[in-house]
Design an enzyme around this catalytic site. Structure first.
Site, PDB file in Angstrom:
ATOM      1  N   ASN A 153      17.586 -18.085   4.244  1.00  0.00           N
ATOM      2  CA  ASN A 153      18.559 -18.025   3.149  1.00  0.00           C
ATOM      3  C   ASN A 153      19.999 -17.879   3.607  1.00  0.00           C
ATOM      4  O   ASN A 153      20.921 -18.016   2.797  1.00  0.00           O
ATOM      5  CB  ASN A 153      18.203 -16.871   2.201  1.00  0.00           C
ATOM      6  CG  ASN A 153      16.886 -17.097   1.494  1.00  0.00           C
ATOM      7  OD1 ASN A 153      16.222 -18.118   1.681  1.00  0.00           O
ATOM      8  ND2 ASN A 153      16.491 -16.141   0.677  1.00  0.00           N
ATOM      9  N   ASP A 175      12.027 -28.358   5.726  1.00  0.00           N
ATOM     10  CA  ASP A 175      10.814 -28.671   4.971  1.00  0.00           C
ATOM     11  C   ASP A 175      11.199 -29.007   3.530  1.00  0.00           C
ATOM     12  O   ASP A 175      12.316 -28.718   3.091  1.00  0.00           O
ATOM     13  CB  ASP A 175       9.863 -27.473   4.986  1.00  0.00           C
ATOM     14  CG  ASP A 175      10.484 -26.258   4.310  1.00  0.00           C
ATOM     15  OD1 ASP A 175      10.059 -25.906   3.200  1.00  0.00           O
ATOM     16  OD2 ASP A 175      11.426 -25.665   4.892  1.00  0.00           O
ATOM     17  N   ASN A 190      16.596 -23.123  -0.233  1.00  0.00           N
ATOM     18  CA  ASN A 190      17.612 -22.083  -0.061  1.00  0.00           C
ATOM     19  C   ASN A 190      18.416 -22.228   1.226  1.00  0.00           C
ATOM     20  O   ASN A 190      19.598 -21.868   1.268  1.00  0.00           O
ATOM     21  CB  ASN A 190      16.972 -20.701  -0.116  1.00  0.00           C
ATOM     22  CG  ASN A 190      16.511 -20.340  -1.517  1.00  0.00           C
ATOM     23  OD1 ASN A 190      17.109 -20.759  -2.496  1.00  0.00           O
ATOM     24  ND2 ASN A 190      15.435 -19.585  -1.618  1.00  0.00           N
ATOM     25  N   HIS A 222       7.462 -23.349   6.146  1.00  0.00           N
ATOM     26  CA  HIS A 222       8.923 -23.240   6.081  1.00  0.00           C
ATOM     27  C   HIS A 222       9.579 -23.435   7.448  1.00  0.00           C
ATOM     28  O   HIS A 222      10.801 -23.531   7.534  1.00  0.00           O
ATOM     29  CB  HIS A 222       9.294 -21.858   5.523  1.00  0.00           C
ATOM     30  CG  HIS A 222      10.338 -21.894   4.450  1.00  0.00           C
ATOM     31  ND1 HIS A 222      10.714 -23.028   3.772  1.00  0.00           N
ATOM     32  CD2 HIS A 222      11.104 -20.889   3.922  1.00  0.00           C
ATOM     33  CE1 HIS A 222      11.648 -22.730   2.873  1.00  0.00           C
ATOM     34  NE2 HIS A 222      11.906 -21.450   2.952  1.00  0.00           N
TER      35      HIS A 222
END
Length: 196
Positions: free
Chosen positions: A66, A91, A112, A20
């Site tokens: 997020n 990513d 997100n 991530h």
């Protein structure tokens, strides 16, 4: 010309080598190649790079993935960056590992961080570069996969991936998104004789 280049990831040493955090890895490589050092400022780690008369602000949001949009909106407003001068790097589980795709808008694709940026900017018409991390996880295992560390083989590929994207960023700020997309959206070279 001023540009805001954002790499998405999660802060903290425990996330540094995770899938991530590919956006962070690219900006770290860009800063290193430019002899620039990140400083912790409001909503993120920031540094500045110059290239052929262009001024680039590199941002690694400290809001966690997020809530990335809060950091992007703050820095966009702080320096009045035009939307067309924003580029976000993230990513993407929908692409094979190492595949690079650039677009100038469109769906967040379930990411997100991108989704929150879209919500905070109230538009999806911003440029983004997506780095494939693959989707080799069982049903229900997406979170563990994206927050898992890259394999040793994947880590070996990161410098080459970052180098291609840095070249794409430089093309984006000097020649525009169309030329950058032409450079970055080429098919990934075949591996082991198989087309990707």
């Amino acid at each position: 010309m001023d540009y805001l280049i954002v790499g998405l990831g999660n802060i903290g040493a425990e996330y540094a080598a995770t899938r991530h955090n590919m956006g962070f890895m690219v900006l770290d490589a860009f800063a290193k190649a430019s002899n620039a050092v990140f400083e912790t400022k409001r909503y993120g780690d920031v540094t500045e790079v110059s290239f052929k008369g262009r001024h680039l602000t590199l941002l690694k949001p400290s809001t966690y993935m997020n809530l990335s949009g809060s950091a992007v909106r703050f820095w966009m407003n702080k320096y009045s960056f035009p939307l067309e001068n924003l580029l976000v790097i993230s990513d993407d589980i929908n692409l094979p590992f190492g595949t690079i795709r650039m677009r100038t808008g469109g769906s967040a694709g379930g990411h997100n961080g991108l989704k929150n940026i879209e919500e905070c900017l109230e538009t999806d018409r911003y440029a983004r570069i997506r780095i494939g991390i693959g989707n080799g996880f069982p049903q229900g295992g997406q979170i563990d996969f994206v927050l898992g560390d890259l394999t040793p083989e994947e880590k070996e590929q990161v410098p080459g991936i970052a180098e291609k994207i840095i070249a794409g960023i430089r093309t984006f700020v000097t020649a525009g998104p169309s030329f950058a997309m032409n450079d970055l959206n080429r098919r990934k070279p075949a591996e082991n004789g198989d087309a990707k």
